[in-house]
Design a protein around this motif. Structure first.
Motif, PDB file in Angstrom:
ATOM      1  N   HIS A  15       1.339  -1.410  -0.193  1.00 13.95           N
ATOM      2  CA  HIS A  15      -0.040  -0.813  -0.325  1.00 13.95           C
ATOM      3  C   HIS A  15       1.316   1.341   0.099  1.00 13.95           C
ATOM      4  O   HIS A  15       1.739   1.424   0.307  1.00 13.95           O
ATOM      5  CB  HIS A  15      -0.743  -0.341   1.329  1.00 13.95           C
ATOM      6  N   HIS A  16       0.243   2.447   0.113  1.00 14.61           N
ATOM      7  CA  HIS A  16       1.637   3.492  -0.622  1.00 14.61           C
ATOM      8  C   HIS A  16       0.085   4.792  -0.114  1.00 14.61           C
ATOM      9  O   HIS A  16      -0.823   5.432  -0.565  1.00 14.61           O
ATOM     10  CB  HIS A  16       1.647   4.072  -1.640  1.00 14.61           C
ATOM     11  N   HIS A  17       0.588   5.728   0.462  1.00 12.23           N
ATOM     12  CA  HIS A  17      -0.022   6.906   0.801  1.00 12.23           C
ATOM     13  C   HIS A  17       1.108   7.464   1.655  1.00 12.23           C
ATOM     14  O   HIS A  17       2.477   7.691   1.749  1.00 12.23           O
ATOM     15  CB  HIS A  17      -1.076   6.407   1.844  1.00 12.23           C
ATOM     16  N   ALA A  18       0.479   9.306   1.681  1.00 11.06           N
ATOM     17  CA  ALA A  18       1.358  10.224   2.330  1.00 11.06           C
ATOM     18  C   ALA A  18       0.249  10.680   3.466  1.00 11.06           C
ATOM     19  O   ALA A  18      -1.374  11.108   3.032  1.00 11.06           O
ATOM     20  CB  ALA A  18       1.135  11.684   1.993  1.00 11.06           C
ATOM     21  N   HIS A  19       0.347  11.277   4.504  1.00 12.99           N
ATOM     22  CA  HIS A  19      -0.356  12.210   5.210  1.00 12.99           C
ATOM     23  C   HIS A  19       0.177  13.223   5.654  1.00 12.99           C
ATOM     24  O   HIS A  19       1.224  13.530   5.639  1.00 12.99           O
ATOM     25  CB  HIS A  19      -1.046  11.005   6.602  1.00 12.99           C
ATOM     26  N   ASP A  20      -0.489  14.119   6.359  1.00 15.32           N
ATOM     27  CA  ASP A  20      -0.038  15.663   6.926  1.00 15.32           C
ATOM     28  C   ASP A  20       0.063  16.158   8.670  1.00 15.32           C
ATOM     29  O   ASP A  20       0.477  16.255   9.365  1.00 15.32           O
ATOM     30  CB  ASP A  20      -1.440  16.693   7.394  1.00 15.32           C
ATOM     31  N   GLU A  33       8.390  -3.624   5.820  1.00 16.47           N
ATOM     32  CA  GLU A  33       9.073  -3.181   4.377  1.00 16.47           C
ATOM     33  C   GLU A  33       9.062  -2.553   4.378  1.00 16.47           C
ATOM     34  O   GLU A  33       7.699  -1.264   4.246  1.00 16.47           O
ATOM     35  CB  GLU A  33       9.329  -4.110   3.355  1.00 16.47           C
ATOM     36  N   PHE A  34       9.748  -0.942   4.277  1.00 16.06           N
ATOM     37  CA  PHE A  34       8.914   0.446   3.930  1.00 16.06           C
ATOM     38  C   PHE A  34       9.781   1.070   2.546  1.00 16.06           C
ATOM     39  O   PHE A  34      11.033   1.026   2.606  1.00 16.06           O
ATOM     40  CB  PHE A  34       9.781   1.141   5.382  1.00 16.06           C
ATOM     41  N   GLU A  35       9.616   2.426   2.434  1.00 12.47           N
ATOM     42  CA  GLU A  35       9.891   2.438   0.730  1.00 12.47           C
ATOM     43  C   GLU A  35       9.052   4.617   1.248  1.00 12.47           C
ATOM     44  O   GLU A  35       8.133   4.251   0.896  1.00 12.47           O
ATOM     45  CB  GLU A  35       9.957   2.602  -0.537  1.00 12.47           C
ATOM     46  N   ILE A  36      10.185   5.332   1.773  1.00 13.31           N
ATOM     47  CA  ILE A  36      10.053   6.662   1.629  1.00 13.31           C
ATOM     48  C   ILE A  36      10.485   7.098   1.159  1.00 13.31           C
ATOM     49  O   ILE A  36      11.578   8.125   1.069  1.00 13.31           O
ATOM     50  CB  ILE A  36       9.955   7.441   2.990  1.00 13.31           C
ATOM     51  N   GLU A  37       9.753   7.614   0.170  1.00 16.29           N
ATOM     52  CA  GLU A  37       9.852   8.929  -0.992  1.00 16.29           C
ATOM     53  C   GLU A  37      11.428   8.540  -1.921  1.00 16.29           C
ATOM     54  O   GLU A  37      12.073   9.335  -1.586  1.00 16.29           O
ATOM     55  CB  GLU A  37      10.433  10.070  -0.802  1.00 16.29           C
ATOM     56  N   GLY A  38      11.668   7.215  -2.185  1.00 14.50           N
ATOM     57  CA  GLY A  38      12.884   6.435  -2.738  1.00 14.50           C
ATOM     58  C   GLY A  38      13.750   5.914  -1.520  1.00 14.50           C
ATOM     59  O   GLY A  38      15.027   5.428  -1.899  1.00 14.50           O
ATOM     60  N   LEU A  39      13.942   6.051   0.252  1.00 15.67           N
ATOM     61  CA  LEU A  39      14.422   5.280   0.807  1.00 15.67           C
ATOM     62  C   LEU A  39      13.761   4.027   1.370  1.00 15.67           C
ATOM     63  O   LEU A  39      13.158   3.877   1.840  1.00 15.67           O
ATOM     64  CB  LEU A  39      14.947   6.481   2.147  1.00 15.67           C
ATOM     65  N   GLY A  40      15.247   3.295   1.284  1.00 16.98           N
ATOM     66  CA  GLY A  40      13.839   1.716   1.061  1.00 16.98           C
ATOM     67  C   GLY A  40      14.978   0.529   2.407  1.00 16.98           C
ATOM     68  O   GLY A  40      15.929   1.853   2.780  1.00 16.98           O
ATOM     69  N   GLY A  41      14.240   0.329   3.482  1.00 20.09           N
ATOM     70  CA  GLY A  41      14.558  -0.149   3.921  1.00 20.09           C
ATOM     71  C   GLY A  41      13.150  -1.348   4.992  1.00 20.09           C
ATOM     72  O   GLY A  41      12.287  -1.690   4.445  1.00 20.09           O
ATOM     73  N   VAL A  56       5.011  10.800   0.969  1.00 22.63           N
ATOM     74  CA  VAL A  56       5.005   8.932   0.003  1.00 22.63           C
ATOM     75  C   VAL A  56       5.323   8.341   0.562  1.00 22.63           C
ATOM     76  O   VAL A  56       6.764   8.308  -0.052  1.00 22.63           O
ATOM     77  CB  VAL A  56       4.852   9.227  -1.336  1.00 22.63           C
ATOM     78  N   HIS A  57       4.458   7.122   1.559  1.00 23.28           N
ATOM     79  CA  HIS A  57       5.550   5.718   1.633  1.00 23.28           C
ATOM     80  C   HIS A  57       4.703   4.510   1.228  1.00 23.28           C
ATOM     81  O   HIS A  57       3.911   4.663   1.300  1.00 23.28           O
ATOM     82  CB  HIS A  57       5.896   5.707   2.987  1.00 23.28           C
ATOM     83  N   TYR A  58       5.323   3.067   0.512  1.00 20.18           N
ATOM     84  CA  TYR A  58       5.155   2.667   0.112  1.00 20.18           C
ATOM     85  C   TYR A  58       5.387   1.521   1.816  1.00 20.18           C
ATOM     86  O   TYR A  58       6.731   1.229   2.136  1.00 20.18           O
ATOM     87  CB  TYR A  58       5.438   1.750  -1.417  1.00 20.18           C
ATOM     88  N   TYR A  59       4.788   0.919   1.767  1.00 20.87           N
ATOM     89  CA  TYR A  59       5.070   0.150   2.647  1.00 20.87           C
ATOM     90  C   TYR A  59       3.884  -1.162   2.340  1.00 20.87           C
ATOM     91  O   TYR A  59       3.135  -1.363   2.284  1.00 20.87           O
ATOM     92  CB  TYR A  59       4.538   0.130   4.580  1.00 20.87           C
ATOM     93  N   ALA A  60       4.516  -2.384   3.190  1.00 17.92           N
ATOM     94  CA  ALA A  60       3.891  -4.421   3.208  1.00 17.92           C
ATOM     95  C   ALA A  60       4.368  -4.561   4.684  1.00 17.92           C
ATOM     96  O   ALA A  60       5.399  -4.769   4.666  1.00 17.92           O
ATOM     97  CB  ALA A  60       4.284  -5.068   1.880  1.00 17.92           C
ATOM     98  N   GLY A  61       3.171  -5.296   5.608  1.00 17.58           N
ATOM     99  CA  GLY A  61       4.243  -6.501   6.541  1.00 17.58           C
ATOM    100  C   GLY A  61       4.410  -8.075   5.717  1.00 17.58           C
ATOM    101  O   GLY A  61       3.988  -8.360   4.137  1.00 17.58           O
ATOM    102  N   THR A  62       5.257  -8.156   6.680  1.00 16.61           N
ATOM    103  CA  THR A  62       6.071  -9.561   5.625  1.00 16.61           C
ATOM    104  C   THR A  62       4.889 -11.302   6.467  1.00 16.61           C
ATOM    105  O   THR A  62       5.993 -10.958   7.889  1.00 16.61           O
ATOM    106  CB  THR A  62       7.399 -10.366   5.902  1.00 16.61           C
TER     107      THR A  62
END
Length: 265
Positions: A15-20, A33-41, A56-62
């Motif tokens: 999933h991905h989104h951004a919040h204020d 796993e997270f990717e925060i505007e190009g920084l992954g880890g 904007v961050h992409y994330y998914a559980g494993t």
């Protein structure tokens, strides 16, 4: 909006989104796993990441995973008044590991949240107090790192590596491996040598390259975003506007304009 602390598993779908509001995610069990505007880890138990507001961050559980999540608006008690310095934690995205004292405090937080919830006494003020102590401890560790020692990083070689992989999900671990250092040593040495976090440095190269492509090519904005490592065109436009003060479309409408002013972070 006040600070909120919650415990949830993350969906295994991406999933991905951004919040204020700012956010801190700490692993309690499993991995995510997270990717925060190009920084992954990756986040596993007793490690976490910092997600600044409007990133904007992409994330998914494993598999079987569980996370502690802190949602922190700019006007939260834990980030204002005597605690206003703590907002520096959100200058840039980053990943971190908890040391032994913070592991014990995390255990206390989880236990306290469970007990207060069962008793129906978990108030917004109590969540703010728990969040403030955690933020203060993280701030002391992450914004006052010891000076890095040892040989200088070969920034020219790192620049070539970044440019070759600019359109990919670059992680700090990738840069550290290229420099033959652990992530912790690389982070400390990189900040000491450049004054920037690895994420800030990579973002600057992404934007510099995108600026050049805007001037030298007629590629659509969506393709420039993909070539320079932004997950979406909107993420690219937001980062470009935040840095230069106007959207990339203005460069196309005024191709002779020279972008010399960067917004301060």
């Amino acid at each position: 909006m006040t600070s909120a602390i919650r415990q949830i598993p993350l969906d295994t779908a991406v999933h991905h989104h951004a919040h204020d509001f700012h956010q801190i995610v700490i692993g309690l069990r499993g991995q995510a796993e997270f990717e925060i505007e190009g920084l992954g880890g990756s986040i596993s138990a007793l490690s976490g990441c910092i997600v600044p507001a409007n990133h904007v961050h992409y994330y998914a559980g494993t598999g079987d995973n569980h996370q502690l999540i802190l949602d922190l608006p700019d006007n939260a008690l834990s980030l204002t008044g005597h605690q206003h310095e703590l907002v520096r934690l959100f200058d840039a995205p980053r990943f971190f590991d908890l040391d032994a004292p913070l592991e014990r405090y995390l255990e206390f937080v989880v236990s306290e949240l469970a007990q207060l919830s069962q008793q129906g006494r978990l108030s917004a003020l109590q969540q703010e107090r728990l969040a403030t102590t955690l933020l203060g401890s993280l701030h002391a560790r992450l914004t006052q790192e010891p000076a890095a020692r040892g040989r200088h990083l070969d920034l020219a070689a790192l620049d070539r590596f970044i440019d070759r992989h600019l359109g990919t999900n670059l992680r700090v671990a990738d840069l550290a491996a290229e420099a033959c250092l652990s992530e912790a040593h690389f982070n400390a040495r990189f900040r000491e040598q450049t004054g920037l976090s690895p994420w800030q440095y990579v973002l600057r190269r992404r934007l510099d390259t995108s600026e050049r492509l805007l001037h030298e090519s007629r590629l659509p904005l969506s393709e420039i975003a993909a070539l320079t490592g932004f997950a979406t065109q909107s993420a690219f436009s937001r980062a470009f506007r935040r840095t230069f003060g106007h959207p990339p479309s203005r460069v196309r409408s005024r191709p002779d304009q020279t972008l010399t002013t960067r917004a301060t972070s």
